[in-house]
Design a protein around this motif. Structure first.
Motif, PDB file in Angstrom:
ATOM      1  N   ASP A  14       4.363   8.210  -8.828  1.00 20.06           N
ATOM      2  CA  ASP A  14       4.749   9.527  -8.310  1.00 20.06           C
ATOM      3  C   ASP A  14       3.797  10.616  -8.808  1.00 20.06           C
ATOM      4  N   LEU A  17       0.684  10.427  -6.809  1.00 21.99           N
ATOM      5  CA  LEU A  17       0.854  11.020  -5.481  1.00 21.99           C
ATOM      6  C   LEU A  17       0.630  12.529  -5.505  1.00 21.99           C
ATOM      7  N   TYR A  27       0.164   5.472  -1.653  1.00 21.32           N
ATOM      8  CA  TYR A  27       1.367   5.355  -0.819  1.00 21.32           C
ATOM      9  C   TYR A  27       1.799   3.895  -0.687  1.00 21.32           C
ATOM     10  N   LYS A  30       3.441   2.876  -3.919  1.00 23.91           N
ATOM     11  CA  LYS A  30       4.798   3.445  -3.935  1.00 23.91           C
ATOM     12  C   LYS A  30       5.730   2.615  -3.061  1.00 23.91           C
ATOM     13  N   ALA A  31       5.246   2.184  -1.907  1.00 27.25           N
ATOM     14  CA  ALA A  31       6.049   1.341  -1.015  1.00 27.25           C
ATOM     15  C   ALA A  31       6.409   0.020  -1.687  1.00 27.25           C
ATOM     16  N   GLU A  42      13.035   3.199   2.737  1.00 27.67           N
ATOM     17  CA  GLU A  42      12.190   4.179   2.058  1.00 27.67           C
ATOM     18  C   GLU A  42      10.758   3.655   1.916  1.00 27.67           C
ATOM     19  N   TYR A  46       6.831   5.161   3.393  1.00 24.85           N
ATOM     20  CA  TYR A  46       5.563   5.356   2.672  1.00 24.85           C
ATOM     21  C   TYR A  46       4.426   4.553   3.303  1.00 24.85           C
ATOM     22  N   GLN A  49       3.268   6.533   6.173  1.00 25.22           N
ATOM     23  CA  GLN A  49       2.463   7.662   5.716  1.00 25.22           C
ATOM     24  C   GLN A  49       1.039   7.221   5.408  1.00 25.22           C
TER      25      GLN A  49
END
Length: 263
Positions: A14, A17, A27, A30-31, A42, A46, A49
């Motif tokens: 995070d 990011l 991203y 994060k995924a 969710e 990501y 994105q």
């Protein structure tokens, strides 16, 4: 402890990011974090994105396809793996995951051809026997070891291809390694196999062999088509010779029924 470590790692992601808001790699990471926590919707957000920054970025498609699979969106999963494969055909993880998808979708010919990429993708977990069978070279008179790397159900299904190796490639002897649970079933019951032995934890083979091949690679070297892969029309496991008398056969007919399904 592991969950707390995952959350700490995700906190660092995070922070990345915030520092690198235009970096698709972050991203995707994060995924992956969200996917490991079971937050697939969710995680999908990501991934999309990341593709918004660069739709040709091949690094996102394995994660994207895996997320779609967990959401039960199998057509989207296939498209994700196929798109990634078109963008980067030499990436082992894309080849292996697309191969698995094809096998699950019943596209056996395509799936088994891509399955060889597991040797690169899962290199640290694969056996390192030598030399490996090469179908482009003559094997007349050689001794072949066929070994099992799969679970019990998959091994039983793949046994149908074992008997062809002698007739197609001319091996003088074929040795078959199986899990302990399948030893009795396979002993004297699989055609064109000279010796069956139980898989050992150290991977040692009790016979000298000239070449080896995994059961999972047999359909590829035999050029098995989708139509003949698992059609069920050809018996490939026979009864033990001592049980083939008419007396035993009539006795067993009313008590034994074997069935399985391919998923």
């Amino acid at each position: 402890m592991l969950f707390r470590s995952m959350l700490q790692h995700e906190a660092h992601v995070d922070e990345s990011l915030l520092v690198n808001p235009d970096n698709p790699d972050v991203y995707v990471v994060k995924a992956v974090c969200l996917m490991h926590r079971g937050l697939f919707e969710e995680a999908l957000h990501y991934c999309k994105q990341a593709l918004g920054f660069d739709p040709t970025y091949s690094g996102v498609y394995v994660t994207l396809g895996t997320i779609y699979g967990n959401l039960g969106m199998f057509e989207e999963q296939g498209r994700a793996f196929e798109t990634g494969y078109r963008l980067a055909k030499d990436v082992p993880s894309l080849n292996w995951n697309l191969g698995l998808y094809y096998l699950q979708a019943g596209k056996f010919s395509e799936g088994f051809k891509l399955a060889k990429w597991r040797k690169v993708h899962l290199h640290g977990h694969m056996r390192t026997l030598q030399p490996e069978f090469d179908p482009s070279k003559k094997s007349n008179g050689k001794r072949l070891l066929i070994w099992a790397e799969q679970g019990l159900g998959d091994v039983v299904m793949m046994l149908r291809f074992v008997s062809r190796m002698k007739s197609v490639f001319g091996f003088s002897e074929v040795y078959l390694e199986v899990p302990d649970e399948l030893y009795t079933l396979c002993t004297n019951n699989v055609e064109n196999v000279d010796y069956v032995y139980v898989r050992r934890s150290d991977g040692h083979c009790p016979f000298e062999f000239d070449e080896h091949i995994s059961l999972m690679d047999l359909p590829c070297v035999l050029n098995v088509t989708n139509e003949e892969a698992f059609n069920g029309n050809e018996p490939y496991i026979t009864s033990h010779p001592l049980l083939r008398s008419e007396e035993h056969t009539s006795e067993l007919q009313s008590r034994v029924d074997i069935s399985y399904a391919v998923f």
